[in-house]
Motif scaffolding. Sequence first.
Motif, PDB file in Angstrom:
ATOM      1  N   ALA A 196       1.118  15.145  -1.263  1.00 34.74           N
ATOM      2  CA  ALA A 196       2.331  15.444  -2.020  1.00 34.74           C
ATOM      3  C   ALA A 196       2.630  14.326  -3.025  1.00 34.74           C
ATOM      4  CB  ALA A 196       3.517  15.621  -1.069  1.00 34.74           C
ATOM      5  N   ASP A 197       2.786  14.700  -4.286  1.00 36.53           N
ATOM      6  CA  ASP A 197       3.023  13.704  -5.332  1.00 36.53           C
ATOM      7  C   ASP A 197       4.303  12.904  -5.119  1.00 36.53           C
ATOM      8  OD1 ASP A 197       0.682  14.198  -6.716  1.00 36.53           O
ATOM      9  OD2 ASP A 197       1.588  15.728  -8.000  1.00 36.53           O
ATOM     10  N   PHE A 198       5.282  13.485  -4.460  1.00 36.08           N
ATOM     11  CA  PHE A 198       6.527  12.755  -4.254  1.00 36.08           C
ATOM     12  C   PHE A 198       6.491  11.858  -3.014  1.00 36.08           C
ATOM     13  CE2 PHE A 198       7.157  16.411  -1.573  1.00 36.08           C
ATOM     14  CZ  PHE A 198       8.023  16.009  -0.564  1.00 36.08           C
ATOM     15  N   ILE A 199       5.405  11.941  -2.228  1.00 33.42           N
ATOM     16  CA  ILE A 199       5.281  11.095  -1.031  1.00 33.42           C
ATOM     17  C   ILE A 199       4.137  10.092  -1.199  1.00 33.42           C
ATOM     18  CG2 ILE A 199       4.951  11.014   1.464  1.00 33.42           C
ATOM     19  CD1 ILE A 199       5.970  13.930   1.575  1.00 33.42           C
ATOM     20  N   LYS A 200       2.926  10.568  -1.417  1.00 31.78           N
ATOM     21  CA  LYS A 200       1.723   9.741  -1.602  1.00 31.78           C
ATOM     22  C   LYS A 200       1.565   8.670  -0.520  1.00 31.78           C
ATOM     23  CE  LYS A 200       1.120  10.426  -6.531  1.00 31.78           C
ATOM     24  NZ  LYS A 200       0.889   9.797  -7.812  1.00 31.78           N
ATOM     25  N   LEU A 255      -6.455  -0.411   3.351  1.00 30.71           N
ATOM     26  CA  LEU A 255      -5.391  -1.327   2.957  1.00 30.71           C
ATOM     27  C   LEU A 255      -5.807  -2.260   1.819  1.00 30.71           C
ATOM     28  CD1 LEU A 255      -3.955  -2.147   6.468  1.00 30.71           C
ATOM     29  CD2 LEU A 255      -3.037  -0.575   4.746  1.00 30.71           C
ATOM     30  N   SER A 256      -7.098  -2.446   1.620  1.00 28.75           N
ATOM     31  CA  SER A 256      -7.588  -3.312   0.547  1.00 28.75           C
ATOM     32  C   SER A 256      -7.745  -2.575  -0.789  1.00 28.75           C
ATOM     33  CB  SER A 256      -8.923  -3.936   0.950  1.00 28.75           C
ATOM     34  OG  SER A 256      -9.878  -2.916   1.162  1.00 28.75           O
ATOM     35  N   ASP A 257      -7.320  -1.315  -0.850  1.00 35.86           N
ATOM     36  CA  ASP A 257      -7.420  -0.513  -2.074  1.00 35.86           C
ATOM     37  C   ASP A 257      -6.378  -0.988  -3.087  1.00 35.86           C
ATOM     38  OD1 ASP A 257      -7.416   1.372  -4.093  1.00 35.86           O
ATOM     39  OD2 ASP A 257      -7.194   3.101  -2.759  1.00 35.86           O
ATOM     40  N   GLU A 258      -6.773  -1.928  -3.933  1.00 31.40           N
ATOM     41  CA  GLU A 258      -5.838  -2.504  -4.907  1.00 31.40           C
ATOM     42  C   GLU A 258      -5.339  -1.467  -5.914  1.00 31.40           C
ATOM     43  OE1 GLU A 258      -4.271  -5.459  -4.783  1.00 31.40           O
ATOM     44  OE2 GLU A 258      -5.320  -5.679  -2.870  1.00 31.40           O
ATOM     45  N   GLY A 259      -6.161  -0.471  -6.212  1.00 31.12           N
ATOM     46  CA  GLY A 259      -5.747   0.578  -7.144  1.00 31.12           C
ATOM     47  C   GLY A 259      -4.493   1.306  -6.664  1.00 31.12           C
ATOM     48  N   TYR A 260      -4.440   1.588  -5.368  1.00 28.66           N
ATOM     49  CA  TYR A 260      -3.250   2.243  -4.805  1.00 28.66           C
ATOM     50  C   TYR A 260      -2.021   1.366  -5.013  1.00 28.66           C
ATOM     51  CZ  TYR A 260       0.090   4.302  -1.613  1.00 28.66           C
ATOM     52  OH  TYR A 260       1.232   4.867  -1.096  1.00 28.66           O
ATOM     53  N   TRP A 261      -2.158   0.085  -4.703  1.00 29.58           N
ATOM     54  CA  TRP A 261      -1.008  -0.824  -4.777  1.00 29.58           C
ATOM     55  C   TRP A 261      -0.558  -1.036  -6.225  1.00 29.58           C
ATOM     56  CZ3 TRP A 261       1.485  -0.995  -0.525  1.00 29.58           C
ATOM     57  CH2 TRP A 261       0.804  -0.896   0.685  1.00 29.58           C
ATOM     58  N   HIS A 299       1.162   4.311  10.121  1.00 23.98           N
ATOM     59  CA  HIS A 299       0.708   2.941  10.342  1.00 23.98           C
ATOM     60  C   HIS A 299       1.652   1.983   9.608  1.00 23.98           C
ATOM     61  CE1 HIS A 299      -1.875  -0.611  10.028  1.00 23.98           C
ATOM     62  NE2 HIS A 299      -2.548  -0.112  11.051  1.00 23.98           N
ATOM     63  N   SER A 300       2.031   0.933  10.274  1.00 21.65           N
ATOM     64  CA  SER A 300       3.026   0.005   9.739  1.00 21.65           C
ATOM     65  C   SER A 300       2.626  -0.657   8.421  1.00 21.65           C
ATOM     66  CB  SER A 300       3.337  -1.074  10.773  1.00 21.65           C
ATOM     67  OG  SER A 300       2.177  -1.830  11.076  1.00 21.65           O
ATOM     68  N   ALA A 301       1.346  -0.822   8.136  1.00 18.85           N
ATOM     69  CA  ALA A 301       0.914  -1.509   6.920  1.00 18.85           C
ATOM     70  C   ALA A 301       0.815  -0.583   5.712  1.00 18.85           C
ATOM     71  CB  ALA A 301      -0.426  -2.200   7.153  1.00 18.85           C
ATOM     72  N   ARG A 302       0.917   0.720   5.928  1.00 17.69           N
ATOM     73  CA  ARG A 302       0.862   1.670   4.811  1.00 17.69           C
ATOM     74  C   ARG A 302       2.272   1.900   4.271  1.00 17.69           C
ATOM     75  NH1 ARG A 302      -3.379   3.440   8.166  1.00 17.69           N
ATOM     76  NH2 ARG A 302      -5.353   3.250   7.044  1.00 17.69           N
ATOM     77  N   THR A 303       2.370   2.731   3.257  1.00 19.59           N
ATOM     78  CA  THR A 303       3.667   3.003   2.650  1.00 19.59           C
ATOM     79  C   THR A 303       3.665   4.396   2.050  1.00 19.59           C
ATOM     80  OG1 THR A 303       5.395   2.064   1.232  1.00 19.59           O
ATOM     81  CG2 THR A 303       3.150   2.116   0.330  1.00 19.59           C
ATOM     82  N   CYS A 304       4.765   4.755   1.407  1.00 21.83           N
ATOM     83  CA  CYS A 304       4.831   6.006   0.662  1.00 21.83           C
ATOM     84  C   CYS A 304       5.928   5.903  -0.385  1.00 21.83           C
ATOM     85  CB  CYS A 304       5.048   7.201   1.589  1.00 21.83           C
ATOM     86  SG  CYS A 304       6.707   7.379   2.237  1.00 21.83           S
ATOM     87  N   TYR A 305       5.979   6.879  -1.261  1.00 19.39           N
ATOM     88  CA  TYR A 305       6.934   6.861  -2.361  1.00 19.39           C
ATOM     89  C   TYR A 305       8.369   7.143  -1.904  1.00 19.39           C
ATOM     90  CZ  TYR A 305       3.398   6.468  -6.045  1.00 19.39           C
ATOM     91  OH  TYR A 305       2.410   6.025  -6.886  1.00 19.39           O
ATOM     92  N   THR A 306       8.562   7.539  -0.671  1.00 18.00           N
ATOM     93  CA  THR A 306       9.921   7.773  -0.176  1.00 18.00           C
ATOM     94  C   THR A 306      10.413   6.614   0.694  1.00 18.00           C
ATOM     95  OG1 THR A 306       9.072   9.059   1.695  1.00 18.00           O
ATOM     96  CG2 THR A 306       9.711  10.297  -0.278  1.00 18.00           C
ATOM     97  N   TRP A 307       9.687   5.494   0.688  1.00 17.35           N
ATOM     98  CA  TRP A 307      10.076   4.309   1.454  1.00 17.35           C
ATOM     99  C   TRP A 307      11.531   3.952   1.141  1.00 17.35           C
ATOM    100  CZ3 TRP A 307      11.950  -0.380  -0.207  1.00 17.35           C
ATOM    101  CH2 TRP A 307      12.044  -1.388   0.753  1.00 17.35           C
ATOM    102  N   ALA A 308      12.262   3.573   2.181  1.00 16.48           N
ATOM    103  CA  ALA A 308      13.650   3.128   2.011  1.00 16.48           C
ATOM    104  C   ALA A 308      13.885   1.901   2.893  1.00 16.48           C
ATOM    105  CB  ALA A 308      14.615   4.253   2.392  1.00 16.48           C
ATOM    106  N   ALA A 309      14.508   0.910   2.328  1.00 15.07           N
ATOM    107  CA  ALA A 309      14.764  -0.341   3.044  1.00 15.07           C
ATOM    108  C   ALA A 309      15.686  -0.123   4.231  1.00 15.07           C
ATOM    109  CB  ALA A 309      15.381  -1.364   2.094  1.00 15.07           C
ATOM    110  N   GLY A 310      15.566  -1.024   5.205  1.00  9.72           N
ATOM    111  CA  GLY A 310      16.527  -1.010   6.304  1.00  9.72           C
ATOM    112  C   GLY A 310      15.928  -0.855   7.680  1.00  9.72           C
TER     113      GLY A 310
END
Length: 172
Positions: free
Chosen positions: A60-64, A70-76, A134-145
Motif C-alpha cells: 500500500a502506497d500510504f503505508i509502505k 534493514l541495510s537498504d539505504e534506498g528505502y531510507w 519488527h521493531s527496526a522497520r517502519t512505515c509511512y503511518t508511523w506516529a510518535a509516542g
Amino acid sequence: MITQDLKQWLDIGLVKNGKMKKSELKQIIREALEDSVKQCPAPTQDLELNTSNRNRAIKADFIKYGPLNLSDEGYWVEYAKKWGETTSPEEAKKSNCSNCVAFDISPRMKSCMPGATDEDGRLGYCWMHHFKCHSARTCYTWAAGGPIKDDEASYDWQKRNLKGALSKEPIS
C-alpha cells in the motif's frame, strides 16, 4: 464472537423466561467483551492472516512497511523524503516501529508472539495495520509516542480495535 454468544444467552435461561434483570444482561455482555479483549489478536495466531495483512502494508502506497533488508539505504532515502528536504536518512531511521504509538510489546502481547527474532530488534504487534511487525522497520503511518509497554494500554488498544484484532479475514 460476541454476537453468537449473546444469541445463545438470549435463547436460554432467565432471558427466555423474562426473569433476567437488564443489569444482569449488561453484566453478561460486559464479561463477554472483557474475555474478547483478552484474546491474542488473530494475526498473532494465524500465519496466513498475518502474512496477508503484512503484505498489504508493504504494497500500500500510504503505508509502505519496510525495508525488507534493514541495510537498504534506498528505502531510507525515500522514507526521509516523506518528512521533508531537511530530513536525512539517518534521522528518518529513528522513526521506526520501536517507538511508534501503535507498536505493542506489552507482556501479554509478548505471550502472543512466536519467539525471538534477531539481534536487530524484536517482534511486536501493530495496532494500525494488524500484523506482527519488527521493531527496526517502519512505515509511512508511523506516529510518535510508543511503544505500548503495559498490559492495560494493550487491552485498551484491543478494545478500540476489537473487530480488526479478532477478525479471521485479512484487512482490505
